[in-house]
Design an enzyme around this catalytic site. Structure first.
Site, PDB file in Angstrom:
ATOM      1  N   HIS A 192      -5.910 -13.292   1.092  1.00 21.10           N
ATOM      2  CA  HIS A 192      -7.347 -12.722   0.814  1.00 21.10           C
ATOM      3  C   HIS A 192      -8.569 -12.710   1.412  1.00 21.10           C
ATOM      4  O   HIS A 192      -9.431 -12.700   1.184  1.00 21.10           O
ATOM      5  CB  HIS A 192      -7.091 -12.852  -0.918  1.00 21.10           C
ATOM      6  CG  HIS A 192      -5.998 -11.896  -1.492  1.00 21.10           C
ATOM      7  ND1 HIS A 192      -5.848 -10.664  -1.338  1.00 21.10           N
ATOM      8  CD2 HIS A 192      -5.544 -12.162  -2.576  1.00 21.10           C
ATOM      9  CE1 HIS A 192      -4.770 -10.254  -2.160  1.00 21.10           C
ATOM     10  NE2 HIS A 192      -4.722 -11.410  -2.766  1.00 21.10           N
TER      11      HIS A 192
ATOM     12  N   ARG B  30       1.045  -0.869 -11.721  1.00 23.12           N
ATOM     13  CA  ARG B  30       0.498  -0.368 -12.668  1.00 23.12           C
ATOM     14  C   ARG B  30       0.540   0.845 -12.751  1.00 23.12           C
ATOM     15  O   ARG B  30       1.561   1.958 -12.788  1.00 23.12           O
ATOM     16  CB  ARG B  30      -0.848  -0.339 -12.751  1.00 23.12           C
ATOM     17  CG  ARG B  30      -1.919  -0.551 -13.951  1.00 23.12           C
ATOM     18  CD  ARG B  30      -3.095  -0.184 -13.606  1.00 23.12           C
ATOM     19  NE  ARG B  30      -4.023  -0.331 -12.349  1.00 23.12           N
ATOM     20  CZ  ARG B  30      -4.461   1.133 -12.435  1.00 23.12           C
ATOM     21  NH1 ARG B  30      -5.272   1.716 -13.881  1.00 23.12           N
ATOM     22  NH2 ARG B  30      -5.100   1.565 -11.456  1.00 23.12           N
ATOM     23  N   LYS B  31      -0.215   2.293 -11.432  1.00 21.69           N
ATOM     24  CA  LYS B  31      -0.153   3.543 -11.286  1.00 21.69           C
ATOM     25  C   LYS B  31      -0.136   3.179  -9.748  1.00 21.69           C
ATOM     26  O   LYS B  31       1.401   4.567  -9.205  1.00 21.69           O
ATOM     27  CB  LYS B  31      -1.440   4.073 -11.574  1.00 21.69           C
ATOM     28  CG  LYS B  31      -1.600   4.706 -13.010  1.00 21.69           C
ATOM     29  CD  LYS B  31      -3.117   5.309 -13.379  1.00 21.69           C
ATOM     30  CE  LYS B  31      -2.575   5.307 -15.077  1.00 21.69           C
ATOM     31  NZ  LYS B  31      -3.879   6.109 -14.598  1.00 21.69           N
TER      32      LYS B  31
ATOM     33  N   LYS C 101      -5.850  -6.221  -4.656  1.00 20.31           N
ATOM     34  CA  LYS C 101      -5.378  -5.265  -4.890  1.00 20.31           C
ATOM     35  C   LYS C 101      -5.277  -4.050  -4.130  1.00 20.31           C
ATOM     36  O   LYS C 101      -5.122  -2.608  -4.017  1.00 20.31           O
ATOM     37  CB  LYS C 101      -6.148  -4.946  -6.059  1.00 20.31           C
ATOM     38  CG  LYS C 101      -6.706  -5.566  -7.274  1.00 20.31           C
ATOM     39  CD  LYS C 101      -5.713  -6.399  -7.373  1.00 20.31           C
ATOM     40  CE  LYS C 101      -4.097  -5.802  -8.690  1.00 20.31           C
ATOM     41  NZ  LYS C 101      -3.289  -6.855  -8.426  1.00 20.31           N
ATOM     42  N   ALA C 102      -5.355  -4.614  -2.620  1.00 21.87           N
ATOM     43  CA  ALA C 102      -5.930  -3.192  -1.901  1.00 21.87           C
ATOM     44  C   ALA C 102      -4.140  -2.532  -1.457  1.00 21.87           C
ATOM     45  O   ALA C 102      -4.064  -2.116  -0.268  1.00 21.87           O
ATOM     46  CB  ALA C 102      -6.376  -3.744  -0.560  1.00 21.87           C
TER      47      ALA C 102
ATOM     48  N   SER D   1      -7.857  -1.000 -10.100  1.00 17.25           N
ATOM     49  CA  SER D   1      -7.331  -1.725 -10.141  1.00 17.25           C
ATOM     50  C   SER D   1      -7.686  -3.535 -10.118  1.00 17.25           C
ATOM     51  O   SER D   1      -6.869  -3.970 -11.069  1.00 17.25           O
ATOM     52  CB  SER D   1      -6.356  -1.478  -8.658  1.00 17.25           C
ATOM     53  OG  SER D   1      -4.734  -1.953  -8.615  1.00 17.25           O
TER      54      SER D   1
ATOM     55  N   THR E  71      -1.102  -4.978  -1.203  1.00 13.42           N
ATOM     56  CA  THR E  71      -0.932  -6.729  -0.391  1.00 13.42           C
ATOM     57  C   THR E  71       0.717  -6.878  -0.736  1.00 13.42           C
ATOM     58  O   THR E  71       1.555  -6.741   0.254  1.00 13.42           O
ATOM     59  CB  THR E  71      -1.720  -7.697  -1.152  1.00 13.42           C
ATOM     60  OG1 THR E  71      -2.499  -7.530  -1.085  1.00 13.42           O
ATOM     61  CG2 THR E  71      -1.362  -9.189  -0.070  1.00 13.42           C
TER      62      THR E  71
ATOM     63  N   PHE F 195       7.156   3.172  -5.004  1.00 14.15           N
ATOM     64  CA  PHE F 195       6.095   2.889  -6.907  1.00 14.15           C
ATOM     65  C   PHE F 195       7.312   2.408  -7.210  1.00 14.15           C
ATOM     66  O   PHE F 195       7.059   1.416  -7.988  1.00 14.15           O
ATOM     67  CB  PHE F 195       5.484   3.424  -6.600  1.00 14.15           C
ATOM     68  CG  PHE F 195       4.461   3.278  -8.053  1.00 14.15           C
ATOM     69  CD1 PHE F 195       3.405   1.726  -8.050  1.00 14.15           C
ATOM     70  CD2 PHE F 195       4.711   3.595  -9.174  1.00 14.15           C
ATOM     71  CE1 PHE F 195       3.115   1.434  -8.597  1.00 14.15           C
ATOM     72  CE2 PHE F 195       4.303   2.796  -9.766  1.00 14.15           C
ATOM     73  CZ  PHE F 195       3.363   2.098 -10.368  1.00 14.15           C
ATOM     74  N   ASP F 196       8.085   3.793  -7.978  1.00  6.64           N
ATOM     75  CA  ASP F 196       8.742   3.053  -8.854  1.00  6.64           C
ATOM     76  C   ASP F 196       9.921   2.166  -8.628  1.00  6.64           C
ATOM     77  O   ASP F 196      10.434   1.588  -9.376  1.00  6.64           O
ATOM     78  CB  ASP F 196       9.642   4.822  -8.767  1.00  6.64           C
ATOM     79  CG  ASP F 196       8.603   5.918 -10.207  1.00  6.64           C
ATOM     80  OD1 ASP F 196       7.428   4.945  -9.960  1.00  6.64           O
ATOM     81  OD2 ASP F 196       8.950   7.241  -9.674  1.00  6.64           O
TER      82      ASP F 196
HETATM   83  S1  PPS Z   1      -2.368  -8.893  -5.328  1.00 11.32           S
HETATM   84  O1  PPS Z   1      -2.451  -9.311  -6.646  1.00 11.32           O
HETATM   85  O2  PPS Z   1      -3.596  -8.459  -4.379  1.00 11.32           O
HETATM   86  O3  PPS Z   1      -0.909  -9.326  -4.501  1.00 11.32           O
HETATM   87  O4  PPS Z   1      -2.148  -7.157  -5.254  1.00 11.32           O
HETATM   88  P1  PPS Z   1      -1.799  -6.616  -4.468  1.00 11.32           P
HETATM   89  O5  PPS Z   1      -0.311  -6.224  -3.939  1.00 11.32           O
HETATM   90  O6  PPS Z   1      -2.487  -5.977  -3.121  1.00 11.32           O
HETATM   91  O7  PPS Z   1      -2.386  -4.339  -5.250  1.00 11.32           O
HETATM   92  C1  PPS Z   1      -1.025  -3.945  -6.009  1.00 11.32           C
HETATM   93  C2  PPS Z   1      -1.958  -2.693  -6.286  1.00 11.32           C
HETATM   94  O8  PPS Z   1      -0.574  -1.809  -5.324  1.00 11.32           O
HETATM   95  C3  PPS Z   1      -0.201  -1.047  -6.004  1.00 11.32           C
HETATM   96  N1  PPS Z   1       1.636  -0.741  -5.254  1.00 11.32           N
HETATM   97  C4  PPS Z   1       1.282   0.472  -4.640  1.00 11.32           C
HETATM   98  N2  PPS Z   1       1.283   1.606  -5.046  1.00 11.32           N
HETATM   99  C5  PPS Z   1       1.757   2.375  -4.158  1.00 11.32           C
HETATM  100  N3  PPS Z   1       3.033   2.680  -3.637  1.00 11.32           N
HETATM  101  C6  PPS Z   1       3.277   1.201  -3.931  1.00 11.32           C
HETATM  102  N4  PPS Z   1       4.961   0.449  -3.788  1.00 11.32           N
HETATM  103  C7  PPS Z   1       2.991  -0.020  -4.669  1.00 11.32           C
HETATM  104  N5  PPS Z   1       3.513  -0.835  -4.702  1.00 11.32           N
HETATM  105  C8  PPS Z   1       1.761  -2.286  -4.814  1.00 11.32           C
HETATM  106  C9  PPS Z   1      -0.374  -1.883  -7.206  1.00 11.32           C
HETATM  107  O9  PPS Z   1       0.381  -0.623  -8.161  1.00 11.32           O
HETATM  108  C10 PPS Z   1      -1.495  -2.096  -7.646  1.00 11.32           C
HETATM  109  O10 PPS Z   1      -2.350  -1.102  -7.901  1.00 11.32           O
HETATM  110  P2  PPS Z   1      -2.064  -0.310  -9.060  1.00 11.32           P
HETATM  111  O11 PPS Z   1      -3.819   0.960  -9.157  1.00 11.32           O
HETATM  112  O12 PPS Z   1      -3.327  -1.180  -9.588  1.00 11.32           O
HETATM  113  O13 PPS Z   1      -1.635   0.732  -9.849  1.00 11.32           O
END
Ligand code: PPS
Length: 277
Positions: free
Chosen positions: A89, A239-240, A29-30, A119, A32, A211-212
């Site tokens: 991971h 998510r956010k 969730k960092a 997250s 990836t 993100f969107d």
């Molecule tokens: S995983 O399951 O470990 O592979 O998840 P990972 O992709 O590492 O982390 C998911 C979180 O990253 C956010 N995310 C983004 N944030 C901003 N911009 C972009 N483009 C983006 N892509 C993925 C995703 O929303 C998850 O964070 P949270 O805080 O839960 O929204």
């Protein structure tokens, strides 16, 4: 760890890397998926644009340690691209040694512990493979205790940070920097990877991975796994995507407890995270 990541342990540890493999390493969730998309676009966005609309990101950048009962279905071995982009991971000590022997390039993405925890909590609420999240207050304590799949966040980010000091093919980046200035981080990635990409293309990629756009895109939002593995009604994968969402979850007492504990565990002043205040 859980069965899904240990069943195939020997095979994974004996994985034969190639010198041009690129590894995306993170604590869960960092960021990836975000960095995986950027890398896929940098390498293949021009030469194979159809990938973006036809292959889910978890197949373009597969998960090294995810064990699959049928080895013919193993997505990492099925990769036909050069370079191969591979997600893990693993804490640093579990990366298969072949990657080190071939001096592979590794991109490590770290996210501040508070947002990372939040997250991860929402991910565990909606993911059938992961242990149940339980109550927030219990999850909070388990995160501090390192009782998470893939272990302690503190050990993870520190372990990879220490490795960077002796292994020059490791690029360490931060989720918060990506949010603040995606294009700058893409520039740094290109320098590290030795890629020459035009400013126009970099700008275009920056737009594609906002993100969107990733949330709307079925090939990047994990909706193809929604149902059996992930319950998007409980919480979507995208998510956010914000910095500072922890403020909507931590109580004042939890924040004080966290900060005190953090000081004890994060002793290296050269590793600094933003957005903890
Ligand atoms: S995983 O399951 O470990 O592979 O998840 P990972 O992709 O590492 O982390 C998911 C979180 O990253 C956010 N995310 C983004 N944030 C901003 N911009 C972009 N483009 C983006 N892509 C993925 C995703 O929303 C998850 O964070 P949270 O805080 O839960 O929204």
């Amino acid at each position: 760890m859980i069965k899904a990541f240990t069943d195939n342990w020997e095979n994974v540890q004996n994985f034969q890397a190639r010198p041009d493999d690129i590894v995306v390493a993170t604590y869960p969730k960092a960021g990836t998926t975000w960095v995986s998309c950027i890398l896929d676009l940098l390498y293949f966005g021009q030469t194979a644009p159809e990938r973006q609309t036809s292959i889910p990101i978890y197949e373009r950048v597969p998960f090294l340690e995810m064990s699959i009962s049928n080895p013919d279905e193993d997505m990492v071995h099925k990769l036909t691209t050069t370079p191969r982009l591979i997600k893990t991971h693993f804490p640093v000590q579990f990366l298969p040694k072949s990657f080190w022997e071939h001096n592979c390039k590794i991109v490590y993405v770290a996210r501040n512990a508070k947002d990372n925890m939040v997250s991860y909590y929402h991910f565990d609420r909606m993911n059938a493979v992961q242990p149940a999240a339980g109550e927030w207050s219990d999850f909070f304590q388990r995160f501090l205790d390192g009782q998470m799949v893939f272990g302690s966040w503190y050990d993870h980010v520190n372990g990879w940070w220490q490795k960077k000091k002796t292994y020059s093919n490791l690029h360490y980046m931060f989720f918060e920097d990506l949010v603040e200035n995606t294009e700058l981080e893409i520039n740094k990635l290109c320098s590290f990877l030795g890629l020459s990409v035009s400013p126009e293309i970099k700008q275009h990629i920056t737009g594609q991975v906002q993100f969107d756009n990733m949330k709307e895109n079925k090939m990047t939002n994990y909706s193809t796994l929604s149902g059996a593995v992930m319950d998007f009604k409980t919480s979507p994968f995208m998510r956010k995507g914000k910095v500072g969402d922890w403020k909507n979850h931590f109580t004042v007492a939890q924040n004080e407890k966290f900060d005190e504990d953090y000081k004890q565990k994060m002793k290296d002043p050269s590793l600094q995270f933003r957005s903890l205040l």
